[in-house]
Every structure is written in structure tokens, then in C-alpha cells.
Design a protein around this motif. Structure first.
Motif, PDB file in Angstrom:
ATOM      1  N   ILE A   9       0.596  -1.004  -0.142  1.00  0.00           N
ATOM      2  CA  ILE A   9       0.122  -0.228  -0.043  1.00  0.00           C
ATOM      3  C   ILE A   9       0.671   1.252  -0.121  1.00  0.00           C
ATOM      4  N   ASP A  10       0.660   2.215  -0.820  1.00  0.00           N
ATOM      5  CA  ASP A  10       1.243   3.355  -1.106  1.00  0.00           C
ATOM      6  C   ASP A  10       0.221   4.685  -1.333  1.00  0.00           C
ATOM      7  N   LEU A  11       0.668   5.516   0.010  1.00  0.00           N
ATOM      8  CA  LEU A  11      -0.123   6.947  -0.327  1.00  0.00           C
ATOM      9  C   LEU A  11      -0.103   6.969  -1.404  1.00  0.00           C
ATOM     10  N   ASP A  12      -0.819   8.158  -2.330  1.00  0.00           N
ATOM     11  CA  ASP A  12      -0.349   9.096  -3.491  1.00  0.00           C
ATOM     12  C   ASP A  12      -0.791  10.187  -3.338  1.00  0.00           C
ATOM     13  N   HIS A  13       0.028  10.797  -4.362  1.00  0.00           N
ATOM     14  CA  HIS A  13       0.889  12.149  -3.615  1.00  0.00           C
ATOM     15  C   HIS A  13       1.425  11.741  -2.380  1.00  0.00           C
ATOM     16  N   PHE A  14       2.112  11.824  -1.599  1.00  0.00           N
ATOM     17  CA  PHE A  14       2.175  12.141  -0.317  1.00  0.00           C
ATOM     18  C   PHE A  14       3.169  13.304   0.162  1.00  0.00           C
ATOM     19  N   LYS A  15       4.183  13.645  -1.223  1.00  0.00           N
ATOM     20  CA  LYS A  15       5.125  14.010  -1.155  1.00  0.00           C
ATOM     21  C   LYS A  15       4.719  15.632  -1.216  1.00  0.00           C
ATOM     22  N   ALA A  16       3.625  15.787  -1.325  1.00  0.00           N
ATOM     23  CA  ALA A  16       2.798  16.539  -1.855  1.00  0.00           C
ATOM     24  C   ALA A  16       2.168  17.483  -0.321  1.00  0.00           C
ATOM     25  N   VAL A  17       1.834  16.532   0.679  1.00  0.00           N
ATOM     26  CA  VAL A  17       1.173  16.550   1.991  1.00  0.00           C
ATOM     27  C   VAL A  17       2.162  17.516   2.494  1.00  0.00           C
ATOM     28  N   ASN A  18       3.420  16.904   2.534  1.00  0.00           N
ATOM     29  CA  ASN A  18       5.067  17.260   3.440  1.00  0.00           C
ATOM     30  C   ASN A  18       4.780  19.101   2.467  1.00  0.00           C
ATOM     31  N   ASP A  19       5.132  19.470   1.214  1.00  0.00           N
ATOM     32  CA  ASP A  19       5.246  20.029   0.655  1.00  0.00           C
ATOM     33  C   ASP A  19       3.911  21.472   1.044  1.00  0.00           C
ATOM     34  N   CYS A  20       3.139  21.481   0.953  1.00  0.00           N
ATOM     35  CA  CYS A  20       1.977  22.612   1.203  1.00  0.00           C
ATOM     36  C   CYS A  20       1.394  22.730   3.059  1.00  0.00           C
ATOM     37  N   HIS A  21       1.498  21.999   3.385  1.00  0.00           N
ATOM     38  CA  HIS A  21       1.491  21.425   4.589  1.00  0.00           C
ATOM     39  C   HIS A  21       2.165  21.647   5.848  1.00  0.00           C
ATOM     40  N   GLY A  22       3.365  21.052   5.301  1.00  0.00           N
ATOM     41  CA  GLY A  22       4.650  20.723   6.306  1.00  0.00           C
ATOM     42  C   GLY A  22       4.496  19.333   6.680  1.00  0.00           C
ATOM     43  N   HIS A  23       5.823  19.054   7.534  1.00  0.00           N
ATOM     44  CA  HIS A  23       6.077  17.806   7.647  1.00  0.00           C
ATOM     45  C   HIS A  23       5.150  17.589   9.038  1.00  0.00           C
ATOM     46  N   THR A  24       4.531  18.191   9.844  1.00  0.00           N
ATOM     47  CA  THR A  24       3.911  18.141  10.888  1.00  0.00           C
ATOM     48  C   THR A  24       2.693  17.263  10.849  1.00  0.00           C
ATOM     49  N   ALA A  25       1.567  18.008   9.808  1.00  0.00           N
ATOM     50  CA  ALA A  25       0.792  17.404   8.636  1.00  0.00           C
ATOM     51  C   ALA A  25       1.389  15.823   8.239  1.00  0.00           C
ATOM     52  N   GLY A  26       2.208  16.036   7.793  1.00  0.00           N
ATOM     53  CA  GLY A  26       2.331  14.781   6.658  1.00  0.00           C
ATOM     54  C   GLY A  26       2.250  13.677   8.226  1.00  0.00           C
ATOM     55  N   ASP A  27       3.469  13.859   9.099  1.00  0.00           N
ATOM     56  CA  ASP A  27       2.639  12.531  10.671  1.00  0.00           C
ATOM     57  C   ASP A  27       1.486  12.625  10.168  1.00  0.00           C
ATOM     58  N   ALA A  28       0.901  13.474  10.560  1.00  0.00           N
ATOM     59  CA  ALA A  28      -0.420  13.137  10.993  1.00  0.00           C
ATOM     60  C   ALA A  28      -2.081  12.692  10.061  1.00  0.00           C
ATOM     61  N   VAL A  29      -0.949  12.289   9.155  1.00  0.00           N
ATOM     62  CA  VAL A  29      -1.764  11.658   8.300  1.00  0.00           C
ATOM     63  C   VAL A  29      -1.814  10.109   7.640  1.00  0.00           C
ATOM     64  N   LEU A  30       0.076   9.878   8.273  1.00  0.00           N
ATOM     65  CA  LEU A  30       0.396   8.897   7.746  1.00  0.00           C
ATOM     66  C   LEU A  30      -0.405   8.150   9.917  1.00  0.00           C
ATOM     67  N   ALA A  31      -0.130   8.807  10.946  1.00  0.00           N
ATOM     68  CA  ALA A  31      -1.224   8.385  12.040  1.00  0.00           C
ATOM     69  C   ALA A  31      -2.123   7.768  11.694  1.00  0.00           C
ATOM     70  N   GLU A  32      -2.898   8.753  10.642  1.00  0.00           N
ATOM     71  CA  GLU A  32      -4.594   8.231  10.993  1.00  0.00           C
ATOM     72  C   GLU A  32      -4.199   7.440   9.715  1.00  0.00           C
ATOM     73  N   VAL A  33      -3.482   7.624   8.710  1.00  0.00           N
ATOM     74  CA  VAL A  33      -3.900   6.264   7.493  1.00  0.00           C
ATOM     75  C   VAL A  33      -3.483   4.562   8.399  1.00  0.00           C
ATOM     76  N   ALA A  34      -2.766   4.783   9.121  1.00  0.00           N
ATOM     77  CA  ALA A  34      -2.061   3.925   9.455  1.00  0.00           C
ATOM     78  C   ALA A  34      -3.159   3.269  10.792  1.00  0.00           C
ATOM     79  N   GLN A  35      -4.162   3.628  11.740  1.00  0.00           N
ATOM     80  CA  GLN A  35      -4.689   2.966  11.784  1.00  0.00           C
ATOM     81  C   GLN A  35      -6.064   2.509  11.297  1.00  0.00           C
ATOM     82  N   ARG A  36      -6.391   3.172  10.239  1.00  0.00           N
ATOM     83  CA  ARG A  36      -7.987   2.936   9.096  1.00  0.00           C
ATOM     84  C   ARG A  36      -6.834   1.729   8.549  1.00  0.00           C
ATOM     85  N   LEU A  37      -6.101   1.515   8.343  1.00  0.00           N
ATOM     86  CA  LEU A  37      -5.217  -0.102   7.870  1.00  0.00           C
ATOM     87  C   LEU A  37      -5.190  -1.196   8.558  1.00  0.00           C
ATOM     88  N   ARG A  38      -5.247  -0.630   9.507  1.00  0.00           N
ATOM     89  CA  ARG A  38      -5.348  -1.549  11.196  1.00  0.00           C
ATOM     90  C   ARG A  38      -6.618  -2.333  11.442  1.00  0.00           C
TER      91      ARG A  38
END
Length: 461
Positions: free
Chosen positions: A322-351
Motif C-alpha cells: 500500500i502506498d499513499l498517492d502524492h504524499f510528497k505534496a502533503v509535506n510540501d504544502c502543509h509541512g511534516h507535522t501534517a504529514g505525520d498526522a496523515v501517516l498516523a491516521e492512515v495507519a490506524q485505518r489500515l490496522r
């Protein structure tokens, strides 16, 4: 490795005899005749055990106290050879245990084995890095379960010990103790008569409690009658932390028993802390700190284990890349804190989608892995689609530090469905299955993202 024992005794015949007795069973023994010699030897190398015998000037108790107060030496167990009337003073000075000077070989060796088995001081203390030992600390009052040969004796124990220890005491019979342990209502320490209903059945109860998941980490003390001294060595070899007289008929014997029990509780508390620390380190080694999912280091061997189980059961399994689509844009537009929040939330949904029967891992960056055992092709396709939909089901809320709001995230999923064969090793089966899932993921990306692509080969090679 042979344990190194330091014998300190001011009487030459006693010192030499003890060294011969211990050397005969292949311990590495050094002997000294004075406190000055002892400290000199300890400056050169630390032993696994110190045996303190008699000194003409009566300084053995003082020497023991000096050792227990020295941060560098405090974790070395000390076995003192003293008369019964000196036992309390020896324990109060910091002795790990006491024996009478004329102890027989069976009891001496059993006590030494017991002490060495329980002596698991952290390596830092052996390197001179330990702090002074702290007193016993317990969030709640420790629970001591009393199992005696009569209610009268058990009540006597409770009366004498409760006056000297800030603990809770419960009187139980053997059946109640085993039932409570099986139900998870365990104790911090068990004080058990060697003979309860039948001769020696207290030792059998000790073995049973030490074998149960709920009580194996408790402390154990066996109370032995004056005519049953031969059971002391057996109890220690069966795993009792200490033995004591079953008649607490004087203030001195009760005080000595309380000191011994308190030492065992302190030892258990430290052991519990070390065991919890080991478990934390094991968890950290196998999980991703951001998402809480398994990490790559754990996931790849686990995938091989799943392949092995599938081969033994002649069942298929499915691997999802599984790979998130266009994830680099999340970090570039919203910052790495936002990227971390996305990763944590997606991980919970996958689990949540895979459930407890499967495995979910973060392989690095925005890449995830999921595995489901006993998974036929139709079910694998259904799970893959459920994973994709779970990611895009609802926008991910961003933290305030990133400006807040929410963003929509999608994922591409590659699926490899595997039917084990007898002519391929599990490690190879797992590796090829992962490669097939990765190729399917690349195909999903190339086809426009946010979709599932299956690698439908019937076997992995």
C-alpha cells in the motif's frame, strides 16, 4: 561460566575448609582473611557472591553493612555464616541470606545456587555505574498470601508480620491460591507451609504456582518446621526465594522474617521493573514509533513465519503493498507535522481494516504492508478494496500547528495472492510474494493511482 565466589573468614581452618568444599563443585573461589584483604580484592575484580564467615573481632556484621552502603558493591549478594541469634542483625546489615557456620553441604550448595540464580543485577552496576540502591517502593501495598497448615498458624503469621510490614495479608488454602492465580488475582509474595495437608505438599504447591502464568513472577517463601530441616535445600532448588521457621513465636524471629520478606518484595519490584523495561525495548525494536505499526525489521521475518504456517496448513495467504498517492505534496504544502498526522491516521485505518488476525506494518515513508493468512483470492480482492476505501473514506484532520483543516488522501494497493507449494522454502515464498505485491502496486500507480491491482499467479514461483 563458573561463578566466582569470594570467601572472607578470619579463622584459617574455616576459610580453607569452605574453599575446598566450594572448589570441589567447580566454583572459582578466592579466600581472604581480613576486611582489608577483602576490599583490596574487590577493588581488583567483583565476584558473583561473597560469603562472610567469622572474624575474631566480631566485625562481620560491620563489614556486611559497609558492603551494602557502597554503591559499587551493593548489588553483590552476601551470604553470611552466623548463629541463629545473629540472623536478624545480619539481614538488617544487608545480607542476602544467612546460614549457620556448620551448615551441611546440601544446604550450603542449594543456598548458593538459589542466590546465584536470583542475582541478575544490571550490567551498569558491574561496571561501577550503579546508584545507591533505593528502598522498596510499591504503588499500592503489596499483597502477601499466607498458606499455612492451620488457620491458627496463618492468623499468627498475619498478626506478627502485619505489625512489621506495610502490606496486605490474605489467608488462603491451596485450592483458593491456585484458583486465584489462574484467574489473574495473583499475589506479590506467597508464604507457604512446607506441610499443609500432607507431608511435602507445600513444595508441590510451590511448583504449581511457579508454573502458572499468573503467579510465576511472584516471590515465594517456604515455612519449615523444626523437624523438617531436610526440606530447606529442596525448597530453594525448587525456586523458593527463602526459607524460614514456621513458628514466629518471638519478636526476634518475626522481625527477621519481616526483613527477609521485605527484601524479597524489593527484589521482585526491581525484577518487575527490569522485565517491563525489556518488554518496552522489545516493543520499540519491532514497532514504528510514529504509527505504532510493526516496522520493516519485524515485518519481513514475520511474513516468512506466515508463509511457513500457510505451507504447513496448506492454505493460501495474501500480501498487500500500500502506498499513499502524492504524499510528497502533503509535506510540501502543509509541512511534516501534517504529514505525520496523515501517516498516523492512515495507519490506524489500515490496522482496523486488516484486524487482529492479520499483520500491518509501515515499511518506510508512506509505504505500508498488510498480510492476511488463510485468504482465498475472492477474499483478498475484497480486503484490498476495503483498504483502499478506508484510506479515502473521510478527510484527515490536520493539527493546529499545520494550520488545521482537513485533506483528502488516497492510496494505491498491490495484491499478491499466494498458494504455497512444497518445492519452495518459506523465506523464498515470502520474498517472492512481496516482490509480486510491489510490482502490482507499481502497476496501480501507473494506471492512475487510487486503485487496486492484483497479481493473480496461483503460486509465488
Amino acid at each position: 561460566m563458573t561463578a566466582r565466589i569470594m570467601v572472607a573468614d578470619g579463622i584459617a581452618t574455616a576459610r580453607i575448609t569452605l574453599k575446598v568444599r566450594l572448589s570441589a563443585v567447580r566454583y572459582d573461589v578466592a579466600a581472604v582473611a581480613s576486611a582489608a584483604q577483602l576490599m583490596q580484592e574487590l577493588d581488583a575484580a567483583l565476584p558473583d557472591l561473597i560469603i562472610l564467615g567469622n572474624f575474631p573481632d566480631g566485625s562481620a556484621i560491620d563489614i556486611c553493612g559497609r558492603l551494602s552502603r557502597d554503591p559499587r558493591l551493593a548489588d553483590i549478594p552476601v551470604l553470611m555464616l552466623v548463629r541463629p541469634e545473629q540472623r536478624l542483625a545480619a539481614l538488617q546489615a544487608g545480607a542476602t541470606a544467612t546460614l549457620e557456620p556448620d551448615v551441611d553441604d546440601q544446604m550450603l550448595m542449594a543456598r548458593i545456587r538459589n542466590i546465584l540464580r536470583q542475582s541478575d543485577a544490571p550490567q551498569a552496576s558491574r561496571m561501577g555505574m550503579a546508584e545507591a540502591p533505593a528502598g522498596f517502593v510499591h504503588a499500592d501495598r503489596p499483597l502477601i498470601v499466607l498458606i499455612a497448615d492451620s488457620q491458627t498458624r496463618a492468623r499468627r503469621w498475619r498478626q506478627m508480620l502485619s505489625e512489621r510490614m506495610p502490606c496486605r495479608f490474605e489467608i488462603r488454602d491451596p485450592d483458593e491460591a491456585l484458583g486465584a492465580a489462574s484467574a489473574g488475582r495473583t499475589a506479590d509474595l506467597y508464604l507457604i507451609s512446607a506441610d499443609i495437608r500432607e507431608r511435602g505438599d507445600g513444595l508441590r504447591l510451590l511448583s504449581e504456582l511457579r508454573s502458572r502464568q499468573g503467579s510465576r513472577d511472584a516471590g515465594f517463601v517456604i515455612a519449615i518446621g523444626p523437624d523438617r530441616a531436610e526440606l530447606s535445600a529442596i525448597a530453594l532448588d525448587l525456586g523458593a526465594g527463602d526459607v524460614m521457621p514456621d513458628a514466629l513465636c518471638t519478636a526476634a524471629t518475626a522481625e527477621a522474617a519481616a526483613v527477609s520478606l521485605q527484601m524479597l518484595l524489593s527484589r521482585k519490584s526491581k525484577s518487575d521493573q527490569r522485565r517491563a523495561e525489556v518488554q518496552r525495548h522489545m516493543l520499540w525494536a519491532m514497532t514504528d514509533p510514529l504509527t505504532g505499526l510493526y516496522n520493516r525489521r519485524y515485518a519481513l521475518p514475520k511474513l516468512a513465519d506466515i508463509a511457513r504456517d500457510a505451507m504447513l496448513a496448506h492454505q493460501g495467504f495474501a500480501v498487500f503493498a500500500i502506498d499513499l498517492d502524492h504524499f510528497k505534496a502533503v509535506n510540501d504544502c502543509h509541512g511534516h507535522t501534517a504529514g505525520d498526522a496523515v501517516l498516523a491516521e492512515v495507519a490506524q485505518r489500515l490496522r482496523d481494516t486488516i484486524g487482529v488476525d492479520g499483520m500491518t506494518a509501515r515499511m518506510g515513508g508512506e509505504e505500508f504492508l498488510a498480510v492476511q493468512g488463510n485468504c482465498p483470492p475472492v477474499r483478498a480482492v475484497r480486503i484490498a478494496e476495503a483498504l483502499r476505501l478506508a484510506v479515502q473514506a473521510r478527510p484527515v484532520r490536520l493539527p493546529g500547528l499545520s494550520g488545521g483543516g482537513a485533506i483528502r488522501v488516497t492510496a494505491s494497493v498491490g495484491v499478491a495472492m499466494v498458494a504455497p507449494a512444497d518445492d519452495i522454502w518459506p523465506d523464498q515464498l515470502a520474498r517472492v510474494a512481496l516482490e509480486r505485491a510491489d510490482r502490482a502496486l507499481l502497476a496501480a500507480k501507473a494506471a492512475g493511482r487510487n486503485q487496486v491491482v492484483c497479481s493473480r499467479a496461483e503460486r509465488a514461483a
